[in-house]
Design a protein around this motif. Structure first.
Motif, PDB file in Angstrom:
ATOM      1  N   LEU A 262      38.836  13.609  54.307  1.00  0.00           N
ATOM      2  CA  LEU A 262      39.919  14.001  53.405  1.00  0.00           C
ATOM      3  C   LEU A 262      40.304  15.467  53.581  1.00  0.00           C
ATOM      4  N   GLY A 263      39.688  16.133  54.535  1.00  0.00           N
ATOM      5  CA  GLY A 263      39.921  17.558  54.738  1.00  0.00           C
ATOM      6  C   GLY A 263      38.652  18.341  54.479  1.00  0.00           C
ATOM      7  N   ALA A 264      38.665  19.609  54.835  1.00  0.00           N
ATOM      8  CA  ALA A 264      37.462  20.432  54.749  1.00  0.00           C
ATOM      9  C   ALA A 264      37.334  21.121  53.396  1.00  0.00           C
ATOM     10  N   LEU A 265      36.102  21.438  53.046  1.00  0.00           N
ATOM     11  CA  LEU A 265      35.790  22.297  51.907  1.00  0.00           C
ATOM     12  C   LEU A 265      35.073  23.527  52.443  1.00  0.00           C
ATOM     13  N   TYR A 266      35.365  24.678  51.863  1.00  0.00           N
ATOM     14  CA  TYR A 266      34.656  25.882  52.266  1.00  0.00           C
ATOM     15  C   TYR A 266      33.245  25.875  51.692  1.00  0.00           C
ATOM     16  N   ILE A 267      32.321  26.336  52.485  1.00  0.00           N
ATOM     17  CA  ILE A 267      30.962  26.543  52.003  1.00  0.00           C
ATOM     18  C   ILE A 267      30.890  27.946  51.396  1.00  0.00           C
TER      19      ILE A 267
ATOM     20  N   ASP B 175      13.825  32.341  49.238  1.00  0.00           N
ATOM     21  CA  ASP B 175      13.170  32.217  50.543  1.00  0.00           C
ATOM     22  C   ASP B 175      13.433  30.848  51.174  1.00  0.00           C
ATOM     23  N   LEU B 176      14.711  30.457  51.225  1.00  0.00           N
ATOM     24  CA  LEU B 176      15.098  29.177  51.805  1.00  0.00           C
ATOM     25  C   LEU B 176      15.380  29.334  53.300  1.00  0.00           C
ATOM     26  N   ASP B 177      15.197  28.254  54.043  1.00  0.00           N
ATOM     27  CA  ASP B 177      15.467  28.244  55.475  1.00  0.00           C
ATOM     28  C   ASP B 177      16.818  27.602  55.755  1.00  0.00           C
ATOM     29  N   PHE B 178      17.294  27.771  56.981  1.00  0.00           N
ATOM     30  CA  PHE B 178      18.431  27.004  57.487  1.00  0.00           C
ATOM     31  C   PHE B 178      17.969  26.262  58.730  1.00  0.00           C
ATOM     32  N   ILE B 179      17.822  24.950  58.585  1.00  0.00           N
ATOM     33  CA  ILE B 179      17.381  24.092  59.680  1.00  0.00           C
ATOM     34  C   ILE B 179      18.540  23.152  59.996  1.00  0.00           C
ATOM     35  N   PRO B 180      19.354  23.484  60.996  1.00  0.00           N
ATOM     36  CA  PRO B 180      20.601  22.745  61.247  1.00  0.00           C
ATOM     37  C   PRO B 180      20.440  21.239  61.336  1.00  0.00           C
TER      38      PRO B 180
ATOM     39  N   LEU C 175      22.017  21.678  49.919  1.00  0.00           N
ATOM     40  CA  LEU C 175      20.570  21.887  50.006  1.00  0.00           C
ATOM     41  C   LEU C 175      19.903  20.561  50.334  1.00  0.00           C
ATOM     42  N   VAL C 176      19.074  20.549  51.366  1.00  0.00           N
ATOM     43  CA  VAL C 176      18.325  19.353  51.752  1.00  0.00           C
ATOM     44  C   VAL C 176      16.840  19.710  51.706  1.00  0.00           C
ATOM     45  N   TYR C 177      16.069  18.956  50.934  1.00  0.00           N
ATOM     46  CA  TYR C 177      14.657  19.290  50.768  1.00  0.00           C
ATOM     47  C   TYR C 177      13.757  18.208  51.365  1.00  0.00           C
ATOM     48  N   GLY C 178      12.542  18.636  51.704  1.00  0.00           N
ATOM     49  CA  GLY C 178      11.528  17.714  52.195  1.00  0.00           C
ATOM     50  C   GLY C 178      10.289  17.833  51.340  1.00  0.00           C
TER      51      GLY C 178
ATOM     52  N   SER D 271      22.458  24.946  53.962  1.00  0.00           N
ATOM     53  CA  SER D 271      23.463  24.962  55.023  1.00  0.00           C
ATOM     54  C   SER D 271      24.162  26.310  55.101  1.00  0.00           C
ATOM     55  N   GLN D 272      24.187  26.879  56.322  1.00  0.00           N
ATOM     56  CA  GLN D 272      24.874  28.158  56.525  1.00  0.00           C
ATOM     57  C   GLN D 272      26.133  28.017  57.378  1.00  0.00           C
ATOM     58  N   PHE D 273      26.646  26.783  57.470  1.00  0.00           N
ATOM     59  CA  PHE D 273      27.929  26.606  58.144  1.00  0.00           C
ATOM     60  C   PHE D 273      29.034  27.247  57.298  1.00  0.00           C
ATOM     61  N   ASP D 274      30.216  27.370  57.892  1.00  0.00           N
ATOM     62  CA  ASP D 274      31.345  27.977  57.173  1.00  0.00           C
ATOM     63  C   ASP D 274      32.140  26.963  56.363  1.00  0.00           C
ATOM     64  N   THR D 275      32.311  25.767  56.916  1.00  0.00           N
ATOM     65  CA  THR D 275      33.079  24.719  56.237  1.00  0.00           C
ATOM     66  C   THR D 275      32.330  23.396  56.301  1.00  0.00           C
TER      67      THR D 275
END
Length: 268
Positions: free
Chosen positions: A104-109, A122-127, A154-157, A95-99
């Motif tokens: 319960l509120g946000a956490l920073y990424i 060599d990881l991808d970002f697939i929204p 991280l989400v893997y397939g 995930s390349q989002f910011d938060t």
């Protein structure tokens, strides 16, 4: 500022902060009543945990007992790794989002770590992969017990356990980083069959045995579990089983159950 919005709040877990707090307080009352001994697992300081990802009513207690332990350690970031259920993935998306939003509120990424991991492995970002419940259901626990940490998702397939293990091994180099591996166990067998299959998973985790993991364990996140066992063995960590139950404990239906476990990985 981009946000990883909730996808399953109000479904897998409450969308109300008060309801989340109430559920976790209930779990902790049970834990504190039955694990009062000073030498209990409540004093563990894990480098990593394995937790389930079903609805809180079914697996929340099992996840809670592990994720609560993260508050014992001086950590600054939590990396949550889970299997993709919604979309097909070749490899792993980070995930390349910011938060990361939670009720319960946000956490920073941790964008610095995200960029590092993305380039190094060599990881991808697939929204679309990040509408994933296996990772999201862990975040309210993280926000509750370690509210000041940053997170990475991280989400893997279709991924190699060995490659994912390299990521975990790299993360272990930083003592201020904790790793969360998300998985459920067997799905929709009767209670006797489920217990038999799940016992293979439990024994494999206890022994850090990747070979035993392939003797019948049907965890949906088996790739992540195997990666953790590889990395933990190389790091010299010890695994401690924390909880095991099935959906029958909540529903009473023993005809088609799902299994859940949690474990902690600690330095010896």
């Amino acid at each position: 500022m981009s946000t990883r919005d909730t996808a399953v709040a109000g479904q897998f877990y409450p969308s109300s902060p008060d309801e989340i707090h109430s559920m976790l307080e209930h779990y902790n009352q049970i834990i504190d009543t039955h694990l009062k001994d000073k030498d209990s697992v409540l004093h563990l300081r894990p480098r990593a945990v394995i937790v389930p990802h079903a609805g809180y009513v079914y697996s929340g207690f099992t996840a809670n007992i592990a994720l609560r332990l993260l508050s014992n350690s001086d950590i600054k970031r939590v990396v949550v790794i889970g299997p993709s259920h919604r979309v097909y993935l070749k490899g792993t998306s980070i995930s390349q989002f910011d938060t990361y939003h939670t009720p319960l509120g946000a956490l920073y990424i941790d964008k610095t770590l995200v960029v590092d991991l993305k380039e190094r492995f060599d990881l991808d970002f697939i929204p679309e992969a990040h509408h994933e419940h296996s990772t999201e259901v862990q975040i309210p626990f993280v926000k509750t017990y370690t509210p000041e940490v940053s997170v990475v998702e991280l989400v893997y397939g279709d991924e190699s356990p060995e490659k994912l293990a390299e990521v975990i091994e790299y993360l272990f180099k930083d003592p201020e980083t904790a790793v969360v591996i998300s998985t459920d166990l067997s799905h929709y067998y009767d209670i006797k069959k489920a217990n038999a299959l799940d016992s293979i998973c439990l024994d494999a985790v206890k022994k850090l045995s990747t070979s035993e993991l392939h003797q019948g364990c049907e965890a949906c996140g088996k790739i992540g579990v195997e990666a953790m066992l590889i990395a933990a063995k190389k790091k010299g960590l010890k695994s401690i089983l924390l909880d095991y139950r099935t959906s029958a404990d909540a529903s009473g239906d023993e005809s088609q159950v799902v299994g859940y476990m949690s474990a902690a990985f600690v330095e010896q």
